[in-house]
Write a protein that holds these residues in place. Structure first.
Motif, PDB file in Angstrom:
ATOM      1  N   PHE A   1       0.847  -1.203   0.000  1.00 30.99           N
ATOM      2  CA  PHE A   1       0.000   0.000   0.000  1.00 30.99           C
ATOM      3  C   PHE A   1       0.879   1.248   0.000  1.00 30.99           C
TER       4      PHE A   1
ATOM      5  N   GLN B   1      -2.420  -3.052   2.196  1.00 35.11           N
ATOM      6  CA  GLN B   1      -3.320  -3.348   1.071  1.00 35.11           C
ATOM      7  C   GLN B   1      -4.552  -4.092   1.571  1.00 35.11           C
ATOM      8  N   LYS B   2      -4.324  -5.068   2.500  1.00 35.02           N
ATOM      9  CA  LYS B   2      -5.414  -5.951   2.943  1.00 35.02           C
ATOM     10  C   LYS B   2      -5.684  -5.814   4.435  1.00 35.02           C
TER      11      LYS B   2
ATOM     12  N   SER C   1      -7.739   1.308   0.715  1.00 31.05           N
ATOM     13  CA  SER C   1      -7.264  -0.094   0.785  1.00 31.05           C
ATOM     14  C   SER C   1      -8.410  -1.047   0.455  1.00 31.05           C
ATOM     15  N   GLU C   2      -8.063  -2.332   0.288  1.00 32.64           N
ATOM     16  CA  GLU C   2      -9.068  -3.329  -0.147  1.00 32.64           C
ATOM     17  C   GLU C   2     -10.118  -3.582   0.927  1.00 32.64           C
TER      18      GLU C   2
END
Ligand code: DX5
Length: 225
Positions: free
Chosen positions: A48, A77-78, A100-101
């Motif tokens: 990220f 990111q996750k 972010s996801e």
């Protein structure tokens, strides 16, 4: 027993340990905690943001060093993968980036686990994108630098985003903290307060100083602002 969370009407410093000297973390925390609202750990995954920082273990160590609330700023990111590990490590507040996801699921998961929930915005993400979440969050983190590194220059253009967030909070009778994070120092701190931020993340401006009197004097002025 943990020290209480300040409310959004209080102005306070939030030391970011990213810039602390980890060879003497206990002393670093002792030097700042009396003058701070809570402590932030900046979590970076190298995806990220182009940097890696640390995992839940540092939060677990920090938990033994202070009774202040701990705030995990997930620049990952996750985020879904990190909520439970950081809750278990002792985080009281978890902030997730809107970019972010699975942000909506992550926000729900933080609240389901009875933690305070923060929404973070990169500089280029318009405040409007966060609109529908503002009534669900405890904290809006306005990044005043590009996330990823401490010691960067404050982006003055972010003051308008802080002002706009304060306006929405007033108009809609909401009660989220407005946090400025990045390049906040003894000068830009007051620009952020003027604009409407109340929670001021400070890393390099704090931990680079060797005189403990610096944060005492600054936090006094910030509280009185
Ligand atoms: C950037 C980090 C930094 C940090 C504060 O991803 O989030 O903003 O917390 O660092 P300074 O105060 O050194 O800008």
């Amino acid at each position: 027993m943990k020290i209480r969370f300040p409310n959004y009407k209080e102005n306070f410093i939030v030391p970011s340990v990213l810039s602390a000297d980890f060879t003497r973390l206990a002393r670093e925390i002792k030097g700042v905690e009396k003058y701070s609202g809570w402590i932030q750990v900046d979590i970076m995954d190298g995806h990220f943001v182009p940097n890696l920082s640390f995992g839940p273990h540092i939060t677990r160590n920090l938990r033994t060093l202070t009774r202040l609330p701990l705030d995990a700023h997930l620049m990952v990111q996750k985020p879904m993968a990190f909520i439970e590990p950081f809750r278990k490590a002792g985080a009281d507040l978890i902030t997730v980036h809107l970019e972010s996801e699975n942000f909506p699921e992550a926000l729900k998961e933080i609240k389901r686990r009875k933690l305070k929930a923060g929404l973070a915005l990169r500089p280029k993400t318009p405040l409007a994108k966060a609109g529908k979440y503002l009534k669900e969050i405890d904290l809006l983190l306005v990044m005043t630098v590009e996330p990823g590194f401490g010691g960067q220059e404050f982006i003055g253009g972010m003051l308008d985003k802080i002002k706009a967030a304060k306006k929405i909070r007033e108009n809609e009778g909401l009660s989220f903290h407005i946090q400025a994070d990045g390049g906040v120092n003894e000068k830009t701190a007051f620009d952020c307060l003027e604009a409407g931020a109340n929670s001021l993340v400070m890393g390099s401006a704090l931990f680079s100083r060797k005189n403990p009197a610096f944060i005492k004097a600054l936090s006094g002025k910030i509280k009185k602002f």
